[in-house]
Design a protein around this motif. Structure first.
Motif, short mmCIF file in Angstrom:
data_model
loop_
_atom_site.label_atom_id
_atom_site.label_comp_id
_atom_site.label_asym_id
_atom_site.label_seq_id
_atom_site.Cartn_x
_atom_site.Cartn_y
_atom_site.Cartn_z
N PHE A 196 34.10 51.94 46.67
CA PHE A 196 34.00 50.49 46.69
C PHE A 196 33.60 50.01 48.08
N ASP A 197 32.77 48.97 48.10
CA ASP A 197 32.41 48.39 49.39
C ASP A 197 33.56 47.54 49.91
N ASP A 198 33.38 46.92 51.04
CA ASP A 198 34.42 46.10 51.66
C ASP A 198 34.76 44.93 50.74
N ARG A 199 36.00 44.85 50.28
CA ARG A 199 36.40 43.80 49.35
C ARG A 199 37.17 42.68 50.03
N GLU A 200 37.18 42.65 51.35
CA GLU A 200 37.83 41.56 52.06
C GLU A 200 37.16 40.24 51.66
N GLY A 201 37.97 39.27 51.30
CA GLY A 201 37.42 37.99 50.89
C GLY A 201 36.97 37.95 49.45
N CYS A 202 37.29 38.98 48.69
CA CYS A 202 36.95 39.03 47.26
C CYS A 202 38.21 38.94 46.41
N LEU A 203 38.05 38.62 45.16
CA LEU A 203 39.17 38.56 44.22
C LEU A 203 38.85 39.46 43.04
N ASP A 204 39.67 40.50 42.85
CA ASP A 204 39.46 41.48 41.78
C ASP A 204 40.67 41.50 40.86
N LEU A 205 40.40 41.44 39.55
CA LEU A 205 41.46 41.49 38.55
C LEU A 205 41.23 42.66 37.61
N VAL A 206 42.33 43.26 37.15
CA VAL A 206 42.32 44.18 36.03
C VAL A 206 43.27 43.59 35.00
N VAL A 207 42.74 43.23 33.83
CA VAL A 207 43.52 42.51 32.82
C VAL A 207 43.60 43.32 31.54
N ASN A 208 44.82 43.61 31.10
CA ASN A 208 45.00 44.20 29.79
C ASN A 208 45.22 43.07 28.80
N ALA A 209 44.19 42.75 28.02
CA ALA A 209 44.27 41.71 27.00
C ALA A 209 44.38 42.31 25.60
N SER A 210 44.78 43.57 25.54
CA SER A 210 44.93 44.27 24.27
C SER A 210 46.41 44.51 23.98
N SER A 211 46.69 45.15 22.85
CA SER A 211 48.08 45.51 22.51
C SER A 211 48.44 46.90 23.01
N LEU A 212 47.51 47.59 23.66
CA LEU A 212 47.79 48.93 24.17
C LEU A 212 48.89 48.86 25.24
N GLY A 213 49.86 49.75 25.11
CA GLY A 213 51.00 49.73 26.01
C GLY A 213 52.19 48.97 25.46
N MET A 214 51.98 48.23 24.36
CA MET A 214 53.09 47.53 23.72
C MET A 214 53.99 48.54 23.00
N GLN A 215 55.25 48.19 22.85
CA GLN A 215 56.17 49.06 22.11
C GLN A 215 55.59 49.36 20.73
N GLY A 216 55.53 50.65 20.39
CA GLY A 216 55.00 51.06 19.10
C GLY A 216 53.50 51.26 19.08
N GLN A 217 52.84 51.00 20.22
CA GLN A 217 51.39 51.16 20.31
C GLN A 217 51.07 52.28 21.30
N PRO A 218 49.88 52.87 21.20
CA PRO A 218 49.50 53.90 22.19
C PRO A 218 49.43 53.29 23.59
N ARG A 241 58.27 44.40 29.21
CA ARG A 241 57.76 43.50 30.25
C ARG A 241 57.07 44.30 31.35
N ASP A 242 57.72 45.36 31.81
CA ASP A 242 57.13 46.19 32.87
C ASP A 242 56.43 47.38 32.21
N THR A 243 55.17 47.21 31.91
CA THR A 243 54.42 48.21 31.17
C THR A 243 54.04 49.39 32.07
N PRO A 244 53.69 50.52 31.46
CA PRO A 244 53.19 51.64 32.27
C PRO A 244 52.00 51.25 33.15
N LEU A 245 51.12 50.36 32.65
CA LEU A 245 49.98 49.92 33.45
C LEU A 245 50.44 49.23 34.73
N LEU A 246 51.43 48.37 34.62
CA LEU A 246 51.94 47.68 35.80
C LEU A 246 52.64 48.64 36.75
#
Length: 293
Positions: A196-218, A241-246
């Motif tokens: 990755f290049d210099d990310r100073e001054g940038c805003l990066d998000l990783v969003v899980n908008a799926s059901s993956l990681g929910m109880q009973g789901q892969p 609340r505190d998923t493996p992803l987090l």
């Protein structure tokens, strides 16, 4: 307020509908706020199957005690043709999560998911950035609101799903401007040596908008080598609340936002619509403790 809420056939109430619905935390949230404010009303959960939607809405429109409902899966798009009007931003998002009786008790639909999702990012979005990028996992109803919300705040989007064609179609519909990308979900599972290049001054998000990681789901397979330094990990799953992803995000040095943030944020907008009063957000810590018992 009490007089207005009690008019009609019995005690005022709102509810959440879905199929299934037992897992919903919305009744706990709204009833917590109603209790704190001393409002004589109730918020319920109602199991509504797809073939029952039209009858449900017709019956509730006639019930003067009904103040509206939140809508969860799988009904967020199916309810739209059954409503008298679909308001912004639901019309742009293409999904309704809040229905209420408007003039002459004609039913109107709106969407509070986008506002709820953005709420914990308010301070970040108030800053000026050279570049904003969000990696979004998921192509369902919640992803629609998130894609539309982030596109409106100048993010370049990478949407990952099991079906990249569906991800592409969502981007073309909801974020037609900008150089956005659709990829296969598996892309993020394996490590990458991308520098990755210099990310100073940038805003990066990783969003899980799926059901993956929910109880009973892969679990969601995401290798954090795909995220630039100082990325924010945002998982909309609420159980756990505190998923493996987090957990893995924190271990990799990233800031995290859990699903209760969006859930409470979107509920706050709906609560004011239903009951005519802003919820008491000074009790958020107590509410979070209640929701994680």
């Amino acid at each position: 307020m009490t007089r207005l809420l009690r008019q009609g056939s019995g005690q005022a109430y709102a509810e959440v509908i879905g199929d299934p619905i037992a897992q919903s935390k919305s009744p706990a949230i709204h009833n917590f706020w109603l209790g704190k404010l001393g409002i004589e009303a109730e918020y319920r959960a109602c199991h509504v199957r797809p073939d029952e939607l039209a009858d449900y809405l017709a019956a509730r429109r006639e019930d003067l005690a009904w103040r509206g409902c939140n809508v969860t899966m799988p009904h967020k798009q199916a309810v739209m043709p059954l409503l008298y009007s679909v308001e912004s931003p639901a019309d742009a998002i293409g999904a309704v999560n809040t229905i209420y009786p408007a003039f002459d008790r004609l039913l109107a639909g709106t969407n509070t998911d986008a506002a709820g999702f953005l709420e914990p990012l308010t301070a970040d979005l108030a800053e000026t950035h050279y570049f904003r990028m969000a990696r979004i996992i998921g192509t369902g109803g919640a992803a629609r609101a998130i894609i539309a919300a982030l596109a409106g705040h100048g993010f370049t989007l990478v949407v990952a799903g099991r079906d990249p064609a569906k991800a592409r179609a969502l981007l073309d519909e909801l974020a037609p401007e900008g150089e956005h990308h659709a990829i296969d979900l598996a892309h993020f599972a394996d490590p990458t040596d991308f520098a990755f290049d210099d990310r100073e001054g940038c805003l990066d998000l990783v969003v899980n908008a799926s059901s993956l990681g929910m109880q009973g789901q892969p679990p969601l397979a995401f290798d954090w080598s795909h995220a630039p330094p100082r990325s924010i990990a945002y998982d909309i799953v609420t159980a756990p609340r505190d998923t493996p992803l987090l957990q893995t995000a924190r271990a990799s040095g990233h800031r995290t936002i859990d699903g209760l943030a969006m859930l409470i944020g979107q509920a706050a907008v709906a609560f004011e619509r239903f009951f005519g009063q802003a919820p008491p957000r000074e009790y958020d810590a107590e509410l979070r403790a209640l929701l994680t018992q």
